[in-house]
Write a protein that holds these residues in place. Sequence first.
Motif, PDB file in Angstrom:
ATOM      1  N   PHE A  98      -7.494  33.804  59.812  1.00 52.78           N
ATOM      2  CA  PHE A  98      -7.993  32.703  60.751  1.00 52.78           C
ATOM      3  C   PHE A  98      -6.964  31.366  60.510  1.00 52.78           C
ATOM      4  CE2 PHE A  98     -11.412  35.893  60.395  1.00 52.78           C
ATOM      5  CZ  PHE A  98     -11.744  35.939  61.691  1.00 52.78           C
ATOM      6  N   THR A  99      -6.706  31.127  61.518  1.00 55.48           N
ATOM      7  CA  THR A  99      -5.908  29.901  61.563  1.00 55.48           C
ATOM      8  C   THR A  99      -6.547  28.724  62.317  1.00 55.48           C
ATOM      9  OG1 THR A  99      -4.591  30.610  63.464  1.00 55.48           O
ATOM     10  CG2 THR A  99      -3.849  31.062  61.496  1.00 55.48           C
ATOM     11  N   ASN A 100      -7.581  28.867  62.771  1.00 58.63           N
ATOM     12  CA  ASN A 100      -8.624  27.948  63.603  1.00 58.63           C
ATOM     13  C   ASN A 100      -9.855  27.572  62.989  1.00 58.63           C
ATOM     14  OD1 ASN A 100      -9.707  30.391  64.106  1.00 58.63           O
ATOM     15  ND2 ASN A 100     -10.207  29.813  66.283  1.00 58.63           N
ATOM     16  N   THR A 101      -9.777  27.936  61.704  1.00 58.61           N
ATOM     17  CA  THR A 101     -11.048  27.207  60.920  1.00 58.61           C
ATOM     18  C   THR A 101     -10.469  26.645  59.916  1.00 58.61           C
ATOM     19  OG1 THR A 101     -10.987  29.370  59.454  1.00 58.61           O
ATOM     20  CG2 THR A 101     -12.363  29.544  61.240  1.00 58.61           C
ATOM     21  N   GLU A 102     -11.372  25.553  59.307  1.00 54.55           N
ATOM     22  CA  GLU A 102     -11.126  24.507  58.368  1.00 54.55           C
ATOM     23  C   GLU A 102     -12.568  24.628  57.686  1.00 54.55           C
ATOM     24  OE1 GLU A 102     -10.063  19.888  57.853  1.00 54.55           O
ATOM     25  OE2 GLU A 102      -9.591  20.880  59.887  1.00 54.55           O
ATOM     26  N   PHE A 103     -12.427  24.308  56.298  1.00 50.04           N
ATOM     27  CA  PHE A 103     -13.537  24.153  55.832  1.00 50.04           C
ATOM     28  C   PHE A 103     -13.442  22.803  54.636  1.00 50.04           C
ATOM     29  CE2 PHE A 103     -13.049  28.462  56.400  1.00 50.04           C
ATOM     30  CZ  PHE A 103     -14.441  28.933  56.723  1.00 50.04           C
ATOM     31  N   ARG A 104     -14.446  22.002  54.747  1.00 47.73           N
ATOM     32  CA  ARG A 104     -14.439  20.764  54.003  1.00 47.73           C
ATOM     33  C   ARG A 104     -15.819  20.619  53.099  1.00 47.73           C
ATOM     34  NH1 ARG A 104     -13.264  16.885  59.430  1.00 47.73           N
ATOM     35  NH2 ARG A 104     -11.535  17.995  60.213  1.00 47.73           N
ATOM     36  N   LEU A 105     -15.455  20.213  51.930  1.00 50.11           N
ATOM     37  CA  LEU A 105     -16.503  19.824  51.140  1.00 50.11           C
ATOM     38  C   LEU A 105     -17.301  18.597  51.418  1.00 50.11           C
ATOM     39  CD1 LEU A 105     -17.834  20.677  48.274  1.00 50.11           C
ATOM     40  CD2 LEU A 105     -16.140  19.082  47.187  1.00 50.11           C
ATOM     41  N   GLY A 106     -18.487  18.708  51.557  1.00 47.64           N
ATOM     42  CA  GLY A 106     -19.444  17.257  51.911  1.00 47.64           C
ATOM     43  C   GLY A 106     -20.770  17.679  51.793  1.00 47.64           C
ATOM     44  N   GLU A 107     -21.627  16.781  51.895  1.00 41.17           N
ATOM     45  CA  GLU A 107     -23.020  17.009  52.340  1.00 41.17           C
ATOM     46  C   GLU A 107     -23.293  16.683  53.741  1.00 41.17           C
ATOM     47  OE1 GLU A 107     -25.032  14.145  49.875  1.00 41.17           O
ATOM     48  OE2 GLU A 107     -24.451  15.039  47.914  1.00 41.17           O
ATOM     49  N   ILE A 108     -24.503  17.499  54.209  1.00 40.42           N
ATOM     50  CA  ILE A 108     -24.644  17.543  55.508  1.00 40.42           C
ATOM     51  C   ILE A 108     -25.448  16.147  55.895  1.00 40.42           C
ATOM     52  CG2 ILE A 108     -24.490  20.031  55.793  1.00 40.42           C
ATOM     53  CD1 ILE A 108     -27.667  20.134  55.844  1.00 40.42           C
ATOM     54  N   GLU A 109     -25.687  15.516  54.959  1.00 39.86           N
ATOM     55  CA  GLU A 109     -26.539  14.286  55.265  1.00 39.86           C
ATOM     56  C   GLU A 109     -25.399  13.112  55.455  1.00 39.86           C
ATOM     57  OE1 GLU A 109     -29.044  16.475  52.406  1.00 39.86           O
ATOM     58  OE2 GLU A 109     -26.990  15.926  52.632  1.00 39.86           O
ATOM     59  N   ASN A 110     -24.029  13.492  55.203  1.00 38.62           N
ATOM     60  CA  ASN A 110     -23.085  12.607  55.157  1.00 38.62           C
ATOM     61  C   ASN A 110     -21.741  13.406  55.491  1.00 38.62           C
ATOM     62  OD1 ASN A 110     -24.207   9.879  54.020  1.00 38.62           O
ATOM     63  ND2 ASN A 110     -24.743  11.416  52.303  1.00 38.62           N
ATOM     64  N   LEU A 111     -21.547  13.743  56.680  1.00 42.45           N
ATOM     65  CA  LEU A 111     -20.559  14.647  57.116  1.00 42.45           C
ATOM     66  C   LEU A 111     -19.245  14.053  57.202  1.00 42.45           C
ATOM     67  CD1 LEU A 111     -22.452  15.957  60.270  1.00 42.45           C
ATOM     68  CD2 LEU A 111     -21.940  17.453  58.028  1.00 42.45           C
ATOM     69  N   PRO A 112     -18.084  14.768  56.616  1.00 41.36           N
ATOM     70  CA  PRO A 112     -16.827  14.304  56.331  1.00 41.36           C
ATOM     71  C   PRO A 112     -16.191  14.620  57.823  1.00 41.36           C
ATOM     72  CG  PRO A 112     -17.015  16.228  55.538  1.00 41.36           C
ATOM     73  CD  PRO A 112     -18.322  15.929  55.827  1.00 41.36           C
ATOM     74  N   ILE A 113     -16.947  13.860  58.856  1.00 42.46           N
ATOM     75  CA  ILE A 113     -16.479  14.336  60.263  1.00 42.46           C
ATOM     76  C   ILE A 113     -16.292  13.073  61.009  1.00 42.46           C
ATOM     77  CG2 ILE A 113     -16.828  15.678  62.565  1.00 42.46           C
ATOM     78  CD1 ILE A 113     -16.195  17.393  60.125  1.00 42.46           C
ATOM     79  N   PRO A 114     -15.403  12.708  61.940  1.00 44.06           N
ATOM     80  CA  PRO A 114     -15.251  11.408  62.624  1.00 44.06           C
ATOM     81  C   PRO A 114     -16.454  11.685  63.732  1.00 44.06           C
ATOM     82  CG  PRO A 114     -13.119  12.247  62.617  1.00 44.06           C
ATOM     83  CD  PRO A 114     -13.910  13.534  61.916  1.00 44.06           C
TER      84      PRO A 114
END
Length: 268
Positions: A132-148
């Motif tokens: 899978f080349t279109n997936t990415e996994f990031r460590l983080g809490e869903i209360e503080n998402l590491p997403i712009p």
Amino acid sequence: MNIITEDQIRQNVRSRYKEVALQGITSSSCCSTEVNCCETSVAFDSESGKLGYSTDELSSVPVGANLGLGCGNPQAIAALKSGEVVLDLGSGGGFDCFLAAKQVGDQGKVIGVDMTPEMISKARLNAAKGGFTNTEFRLGEIENLPIPNETVNVIISNCVINLSPNKPQVFKEAYRVLNSGGRLAISDIVTTAAELPTEIKNNIEDMYSGCISGASSITELETMLKQSGFIDISIEPKDESKEFIKDWVPGANIDKYIVSAVIKARKQ
């Protein structure tokens, strides 16, 4: 709920799912109080079939991605389109991410966020195994998402938000990262009783990390979603889910108090 208590809950949940990730085994769902059970991928697939996953879906993901976690099939209700960016809250071994990745195609992208490092490692390994080349996994809490801000089209989640000790913050973060018109498509547990029994409500060690005592009512969820800014809110309980919920804690009759539900909403 004070900060210390919230942190204790997170640490308890993280510890439980670390054990699941490292052992690669669990009971028939995330919502059982038993972690160390001798289940196999065949058993996981059988249980996932009860949650609405098709045989084709189950056979299309890397071996080891399906950990038997969940209470529904969120990507099946998300109406995913080619090219969309999808975010999975509490992505575990990557199971729902890989299914979503096939739907959004090479022009799309699926991001999984999980607070357990061992789950992130497992998901990345599964992605490599499956090519899978279109997936990415990031460590983080869903209360503080590491997403712009405003970079996601669809948010999915499978029996995870109930585990958060700060659910209003989860929905605020979800609203923040969604594009205008972006949508939620979530499977989760809701309470059907006015109040959970004390022995269930106060059992953080097993019942909370087992997706039971942290569940909210439909009214509470609707309020949280509205206060976060969401519109077109729909929360549909699935009474048929009681058939598998009753097996999560044998003899505890928890199917009298909780049920799986399909939760949808949209950012204006």
